[in-house]
Design an enzyme around this catalytic site. Structure first.
Site, short mmCIF file in Angstrom:
data_model
loop_
_atom_site.label_atom_id
_atom_site.label_comp_id
_atom_site.label_asym_id
_atom_site.label_seq_id
_atom_site.Cartn_x
_atom_site.Cartn_y
_atom_site.Cartn_z
CB CYS A 27 27.16 53.42 50.22
SG CYS A 27 26.88 54.99 49.42
NE ARG A 55 32.40 48.42 50.79
CZ ARG A 55 32.59 47.32 50.09
NH1 ARG A 55 33.29 46.34 50.61
NH2 ARG A 55 32.10 47.18 48.89
CD1 TRP A 104 31.26 57.27 46.65
CD2 TRP A 104 32.84 57.70 48.17
NE1 TRP A 104 32.37 57.69 45.98
CE2 TRP A 104 33.36 57.95 46.88
CE3 TRP A 104 33.64 57.89 49.28
CZ2 TRP A 104 34.67 58.40 46.69
CZ3 TRP A 104 34.94 58.33 49.08
CH2 TRP A 104 35.43 58.58 47.79
CG ASN A 125 25.59 50.11 49.93
OD1 ASN A 125 25.48 51.08 50.67
ND2 ASN A 125 26.44 49.13 50.14
N GLY A 126 24.09 51.98 46.18
CA GLY A 126 23.76 51.92 44.76
C GLY A 126 23.16 53.22 44.28
CB THR A 169 47.15 49.39 41.07
OG1 THR A 169 47.53 50.59 41.75
CG2 THR A 169 48.01 48.26 41.55
CB SER A 170 44.46 46.21 37.64
OG SER A 170 44.03 45.87 38.93
CB SER A 226 37.47 44.94 43.00
OG SER A 226 37.36 45.55 41.72
CB THR A 242 37.01 48.06 38.18
OG1 THR A 242 37.70 47.79 39.38
CG2 THR A 242 37.28 49.47 37.73
CD GLU A 278 51.03 50.48 41.55
OE1 GLU A 278 50.34 50.96 40.64
OE2 GLU A 278 50.56 50.18 42.66
CE LYS A 303 49.40 52.28 45.12
NZ LYS A 303 48.85 51.19 44.41
CD GLU A 363 46.45 54.79 45.36
OE1 GLU A 363 45.21 54.75 45.33
OE2 GLU A 363 47.17 53.84 45.02
CG HIS A 402 61.82 62.61 23.26
ND1 HIS A 402 62.52 63.01 22.14
CD2 HIS A 402 62.24 61.34 23.51
CE1 HIS A 402 63.28 62.01 21.72
NE2 HIS A 402 63.14 60.99 22.54
CE LYS A 407 40.76 47.34 48.23
NZ LYS A 407 42.12 47.63 47.77
#
Ligand code: F6R
Length: 760
Positions: free
Chosen positions: A2, A33, A106, A133-134, A382-383, A429, A432, A560, A564, A567, A583, A684
């Site tokens: 949000c 976001r 969101w 938000n939250g 990704t991280s 970020s 997370t 990765e 991409k 997503e 296998h 995000k």
């Protein structure tokens, strides 16, 4: 995720049209976001017979207008202007003071729908309106209580209890004869009942032209713009600006992005603070849960002093510039972002000086890391992939076993973490939730916790023992691109730093450092594949699936690249370890399924050649990424589609190899007509958390006061304190891991050593 935004003009005439556009533009800045609905509230027109007198009885005031719409911000804009036309609302009506609020939602509690969008309201008359938000964790209990007191709910949200609680508190105070109850008293009382994480903005027709903002857990900033007709407002930080009641525009936002268009003077609102905007004055109250408890009357709290900071952000950073999408911009920005990541950290001196790496945020902990029993990389998405790409070079240079953990899985399993471990948390970020839970777990188990993040002052930066900032610049596209390549580079530098100056691997270290220097240029070269990847995307546009095979350093590239494509292009794609091909996955191979094989030059090259042969033998439809000049070696009978990339030192090759796959994902998405920057169902994480910064600033302020008192200069304390607060506010970076000093520290080094560094 949000987003909240508010705009209050005080003693400055603004037309309704202008106010609407400021609110809409604020929402547009939050758009990246991710959201599924949006809403705003502004004041309505008064009947000609009434004045905008805040003292007029409520019955004479007109409820604020609320517009809420499911879907894109532009549909909200359209519906607002349609409503304006249908109701003859005067867009040219001018307001000397006005408070407007806005929100992108969101969905968490209740489907995306106008009734669940924000602002949420206390009653049909919109006496109290809230954007949030939250998550309010105890909303069920509050809802039941409010229902027992006669409130009816129209939404499924957790937020709706908040404006209703505000009305309940306000009505009760009035029934008990407290007709002077202030807006901040009402909100402080509401906060006492809320559990969970939140950033809130309140608007009320009982308090015209006032706004209240408060937060616990979710980020919230106040932006201040002084408006002096004809005179350019000073860019100097005036300590008094929050108190002087002069004409100004005030902005509240959950994201700095929505403020930089208007001002760089900001206040990072801290957890437990209630910020009251009234009559051009900003009053800040500290929420104290015990205050007012059981004492019947609403508590009166003294306001606290806070100073403004200057945002370290340029509008250009958050604009798309000449690009069509943020993802495109961020992919093409990588030569620059990599330079920034390395700037001041690589030392390549004259002939007698060794090449080395300086990471200020890590240097005091290197001995402990070298003594670790193992290093555990922890991250998500990704991280995680970036850490996987860096794992081989870290193992090679440190000789320490390196294990990989997906943050959520580590927490689910409660996997063993020991005091002798070094746990490295990788996160763009730094906020997370899964990674943060893993951090708490590792820290409770006594591991040395190292953070690698792009966000100064983020939860990971604050809660780890040491770390390195990625310094890749703001990443607005939801799909991470430039942060990924910068993360790999940071972890390669961490590996070099841990390796120290051992003679045995000096040659290898020098080769990696040389490779790092040259990397931005090589990335620039590989970006020239843009058109070629667009052509490939046209060929793949209608495919259902894509496989990506990699191994060694480029197993991460396969994961990765596939992530991409998945997503953003919403195409099924799987990254696979080529060694696992026979296998199971081999069963999928036929003449239809497109398969990308990464076969650039490294120790695994001949194995990848053999993989290509086997796939080719089964009529696989192959796209091979290989080093320049290797086309003939990797394409049996010249039948594969070849993508040639520049060759760099093996451990940095993943930085080069991911670029064509990022471009492929980007073009596939655009050609398939999907939203590149806000992929379906993804959002995000928080970008900015400045609590840590504020705390250290406060510490600095306290030390200065003590010093001044010790020097017996009481008479000057106030003046010097103000000066010091301003200096502190100009230097918000003081407080991160010491690695933010790297640039300054090594700059002198570079000059001394005649280092041409990265700007070549
Ligand atoms: C994908 C992507 C995500 C994030 C993941 C972790 O493009 O961005 O997979 O990498 O959600 O986020 P951070 O890195 O902020 O911890």
């Amino acid at each position: 995720m949000c987003g909240i935004f508010a705009y209050l003009n005080y003693n400055v005439n603004r037309e309704r049209r202008y106010i609407l556009e400021v609110l809409f533009n604020g929402l547009r800045r939050l758009e990246y976001r991710g959201y599924d609905s949006a809403g705003i509230s502004i004041d309505s027109s008064l009947p000609a017979s009434l004045s905008r007198d805040p003292n007029s009885p409520l019955s004479l005031r007109v409820p604020p207008l609320v517009f809420r719409q499911e879907g894109r911000i532009e549909s909200l804009v359209k519906s607002v202007y349609e409503n304006v036309a249908a109701t003859d609302l005067d867009l040219e009506e001018s307001f000397c003071a006005h408070a407007g609020i806005a929100h992108t939602r969101w969905a968490t509690h209740g489907e995306p729908a106008p009734r669940n969008s924000h602002p949420q309201t206390s009653d049909p008359g919109n006496e109290f309106l809230v954007v949030h938000n939250g998550v309010i964790t105890n909303y069920q209990v509050l809802k039941e209580t409010l229902v027992r007191h006669g409130f009816t709910f129209e939404s499924e949200t957790d937020t709706e209890v908040i404006p209703k609680l505000a009305k309940f508190v306000f009505d009760k105070a009035n029934e008990e004869g407290d007709h002077g109850v202030t807006f901040s008293q009402v909100v402080l009382e509401v906060m006492r009942h809320l559990e969970g994480a939140y950033a809130l903005i309140f608007k009320s027709q009982h308090y015209p032209n006032e706004l209240i903002a408060c937060k616990r857990g979710s980020p919230l900033l106040l932006g201040v713009k002084e408006v002096s007709e004809g005179i350019a407002a000073s860019s100097f930080l005036d300590f008094n600006v929050l108190k002087n009641g002069k004409p100004k525009e005030l902005f509240l936002s959950s994201d700095a992005n929505a403020l930089v268009d208007h001002t760089k003077k900001v206040l990072m609102i801290e957890d437990g603070e209630v910020v009251h905007l009234k009559d051009g004055v900003v009053s800040i109250f500290k929420f104290d849960n015990d205050k007012g408890k059981n004492c019947g009357a609403l508590s009166r709290t003294a306001s606290v002093q806070r100073a403004l900071s200057i945002l370290e952000m340029e509008v250009e950073q958050i604009n798309k510039g000449s690009y069509e999408h943020y993802m495109q911009k961020e992919i093409h920005e990588q030569p620059e972002s990599l330079k920034t990541t390395m700037r001041g950290r690589l030392i390549r001196g004259g002939s007698c000086k060794a090449k080395s790496v300086l990471l200020g945020g890590l240097k005091d902990h290197l001995k402990t890391i070298r003594r670790s029993r193992r290093i555990v990389f922890i991250g998500c998405g990704t991280s995680y992939n970036a850490a996987l790409a860096a794992r081989p070079i870290l193992e090679e240079l440190s000789g320490i076993p390196v294990t990989m953990e997906i943050a959520s899985d580590l927490v689910d399993r409660q996997g063993p973490i020991y005091r002798e471990d070094t746990a490295v948390f990788v996160s763009q970020s730094g906020e997370t939730a899964d990674t943060l839970q893993a951090l708490q777990y590792a820290s409770e188990n006594g591991a040395l916790c190292v953070g690698i993040t792009n966000t100064v002052g983020s939860a990971i930066a604050r809660n780890t023992h040491c770390g390195v900032h990625i310094n890749a610049g703001a990443e607005i596209g939801v799909a991470s691109t430039k942060a990924y390549t910068s993360q790999i580079v940071v972890m390669a530098m961490v590996s070099l730093a841990i390796a120290g100056d051992t003679i045995s691997n000096q040659e290898r270290r020098d080769a990696v450092i040389d490779g790092l220097y040259d990397l931005p240029n090589k990335v620039r070269d590989v970006l020239e594949l843009d058109q070629e990847m667009k052509e490939l995307a046209k060929l793949l546009i209608a495919e259902q699936s894509l496989l990506v095979f990699g191994r060694g350093y480029n197993y991460a590239t396969a994961l990765e690249g596939a992530l991409k494509v998945k997503e953003v292009a919403l195409m099924h794609s799987e990254g696979m370890l080529a060694g696992e091909m026979k296998h199971g996955p081999l069963a999928l191979v036929d003449e239809n399924l497109p398969i990308v094989v990464i076969a650039t030059r490294d120790a695994c090259f001949s194995k990848q050649q053999s993989v290509i042969q086997q796939l080719h033998a089964r009529k696989g439809r192959l796209i091979v990424i290989c080093s320049k000049g290797d086309a003939a070696s990797v394409s049996p009978g010249g039948l594969c589609r070849i993508i040639e990339v520049p060759e760099v030192v093996d451990c940095l090759q993943p930085v080069i190899n991911i670029v064509p796959l990022q471009l492929l994902a980007y073009h596939l998405t655009v050609l398939r007509g999907y939203n590149v920057d806000q992929p379906r169902n993804l959002a995000k994480m928080e970008l900015l958390n400045e609590r840590f910064i504020s705390r250290l600033r406060l510490l600095g302020q306290v030390i200065l006061v003590i010093l001044l008192l010790a020097l017996k200069v009481e008479a000057y304390v106030e003046r010097y304190l103000m000066l010091f607060l301003m200096i502190c506010d100009f230097c918000p970076l003081w407080v991160a891991w010491p690695d933010v000093f790297d640039e300054l520290g090594t700059l002198s080094n570079e000059i001394e050593l005649g280092n041409s560094c990265l700007d070549s």
